[in-house]
Structures are given as structure tokens and as C-alpha cells.
Write a protein that holds these residues in place. Structure first.
Motif, mmCIF file in Angstrom:
data_model
loop_
_atom_site.group_PDB
_atom_site.id
_atom_site.type_symbol
_atom_site.label_atom_id
_atom_site.label_comp_id
_atom_site.label_asym_id
_atom_site.label_seq_id
_atom_site.Cartn_x
_atom_site.Cartn_y
_atom_site.Cartn_z
ATOM 1 N N GLU A 14 -0.100 13.352 28.440
ATOM 2 C CA GLU A 14 -1.143 14.105 27.744
ATOM 3 C C GLU A 14 -1.264 15.503 28.355
ATOM 4 O O GLU A 14 -1.099 15.676 29.557
ATOM 5 N N SER A 138 0.814 2.226 22.694
ATOM 6 C CA SER A 138 0.205 3.004 23.770
ATOM 7 C C SER A 138 -1.312 2.890 23.716
ATOM 8 O O SER A 138 -1.906 2.799 22.645
ATOM 9 N N HIS A 139 -1.937 2.930 24.885
ATOM 10 C CA HIS A 139 -3.388 2.825 24.959
ATOM 11 C C HIS A 139 -4.085 4.134 24.605
ATOM 12 O O HIS A 139 -5.256 4.128 24.245
ATOM 13 N N GLN A 140 -3.383 5.251 24.690
ATOM 14 C CA GLN A 140 -4.031 6.543 24.460
ATOM 15 C C GLN A 140 -3.497 7.296 23.254
ATOM 16 O O GLN A 140 -4.067 8.312 22.857
ATOM 17 N N PHE A 141 -2.430 6.817 22.633
ATOM 18 C CA PHE A 141 -1.789 7.574 21.562
ATOM 19 C C PHE A 141 -2.681 7.713 20.328
ATOM 20 O O PHE A 141 -2.502 8.652 19.548
ATOM 21 N N HIS A 142 -3.639 6.830 20.119
ATOM 22 C CA HIS A 142 -4.512 6.940 18.946
ATOM 23 C C HIS A 142 -5.288 8.265 18.943
ATOM 24 O O HIS A 142 -5.739 8.720 17.894
ATOM 25 N N ARG A 143 -5.396 8.909 20.082
ATOM 26 C CA ARG A 143 -6.098 10.191 20.171
ATOM 27 C C ARG A 143 -5.241 11.360 19.670
ATOM 28 O O ARG A 143 -5.754 12.478 19.536
ATOM 29 N N ALA A 148 -6.195 15.061 21.225
ATOM 30 C CA ALA A 148 -5.291 15.078 22.379
ATOM 31 C C ALA A 148 -3.918 15.619 21.988
ATOM 32 O O ALA A 148 -3.511 15.566 20.829
ATOM 33 N N PHE A 150 0.188 15.466 23.149
ATOM 34 C CA PHE A 150 1.106 14.618 23.909
ATOM 35 C C PHE A 150 2.542 15.097 23.784
ATOM 36 O O PHE A 150 2.935 15.691 22.781
ATOM 37 N N ASN A 176 -2.405 11.662 32.659
ATOM 38 C CA ASN A 176 -2.448 10.315 32.078
ATOM 39 C C ASN A 176 -1.062 9.868 31.604
ATOM 40 O O ASN A 176 -0.900 9.440 30.463
ATOM 41 N N GLU A 178 1.910 7.695 30.825
ATOM 42 C CA GLU A 178 1.952 6.269 30.547
ATOM 43 C C GLU A 178 3.383 5.847 30.202
ATOM 44 O O GLU A 178 4.073 6.508 29.436
#
Length: 184
Positions: A14, A138-143, A148, A150, A176, A178
Motif C-alpha cells: 500500500e 487479500s485482507h486489504q485489497f477491498h480498499r 487506498a 496499491f 502494509n 502483504e
């Protein structure tokens, strides 16, 4: 007991802003990575150039699709209307000089073949249909569609190394970071 085997897809890092993503994309390009992509909630002007993306070959596909449509229409009209079953209307000859009568079908098949070539060429070039992408795990890709920015480097890249790629992403400002894995 069933075990789910995981395959490493790559690293997802990120970045804090669009300008940080842009600068990081230039550094990833300059480092020699080939299989990577940027993800942003909105288009970033000049990001394609920063990533080193060349012009698409899709316009060439569309041109040759249209040319084949034009050729198909001409041959279809000429062979059926002049060679196989000559249609004589008001004493006009049935030969190559009656080509203006073929213009509507030539135009229509040029457009039809160009349209089909665009659709299927685009789907082939971008690798669709694909029902699921590993980044969705991924735990954060929805942002990526919200707030966000990436960069994802794929493990298929010849330059990818688990330790070196992660430290590289850290050095260019990635946060972050991942490791993204996909079910095999």
C-alpha cells in the motif's frame, strides 16, 4: 481431513497517495519487474507511462478484422450476384463495375467484423473471463476501490524473490506489505 494447498501469488504493498504510487511505479519499472500492476480508486494521469506500458496491439486486430469483413462482404456479394447468379436489373451489366450496389453490405460486414474483433481481442488480451483473482483473497485489497493505492508484484515475475521483493517494496515507500496466496 482435507488440506488446502496455497500458491504464492505475490506481494501487495500500500502507498499513502497517488503521487507516492506514481513515483513507486517508476521505481518498480526501473528495477526491471515485468509482471506487476498498480491499483487505484481513480485514474492517475501518466501512470501508464510511469509503468512502462506500451500501446496496445488491439487497434491492429480491429483493423485486420475490419479488412477481413470488407473482403468477405465483397467476395460474398460479387460471387453470388455476378458469378453464380447474375442479377440483371434494368439492363445493367452484372460485372465488377456494379460494385456501388455492394457498398451497404461491405460497410455492414466491416463494422460487424471490427466489433467482434474488438470484443474477443480485448477479452483475450486482458485474460478474461476469469472468475476469481488471487488479490480478492487479500485482507486489504477491498480498499483499492475506496481510498487506498496499491502495487502488486506477481511471483511469476522472473525477478521476484520473496525476501528481495519485500525489502524492495519497503524501500520505495510501501506500507502494509502483504504476501498474497491463492488456493491451488
Amino acid at each position: 481431513m482435507s488440506t488446502v494447498r496455497k500458491r504464492v501469488y505475490g506481494y501487495l504493498a500500500e502507498f499513502e497517495s497517488a503521487s507516492a504510487l506514481y513515483k513507486a511505479a517508476e521505481k518498480v519499472r526501473d528495477a526491471g519487474y515485468r509482471r506487476w500492476d498498480c491499483y487505484s480508486p481513480y485514474p492517475i494521469h501518466g501512470l501508464d507511462k510511469a509503468m512502462g506500458i506500451r500501446r496496445s496491439i488491439l487497434p491492429w486486430f480491429v483493423f485486420f478484422g475490419g479488412a477481413s469483413g470488407l473482403t468477405t462482404a465483397f467476395l460474398l456479394a460479387y460471387v453470388t450476384q455476378v458469378e453464380i447468379f447474375p442479377t440483371i436489373v434494368q439492363g445493367k451489366p452484372a460485372n465488377i463495375f456494379t460494385i456501388p450496389a455492394f457498398f451497404p453490405i461491405m460497410f455492414e460486414l466491416t463494422i460487424l467484423f471490427s466489433g467482434f474483433t474488438t470484443l474477443f481481442g480485448l477479452l483475450a488480451l486482458i485474460g478474461l473471463p476469469r472468475l476469481n483473482h488471487p488479490l480478492f483473497c487479500s485482507h486489504q485489497f477491498h480498499r483499492a476501490t475506496d481510498d487506498a493505492f496499491f502495487i502488486g508484484i506477481e511471483a511469476r515475475d522472473s525477478k521476484f524473490s520473496p525476501e528481495a521483493s519485500k525489502s524492495f517494496l519497503e524501500n520505495i515507500g510501501g506500507m502494509n506489505i502483504e504476501l498474497v496466496e491463492d488456493d491451488e
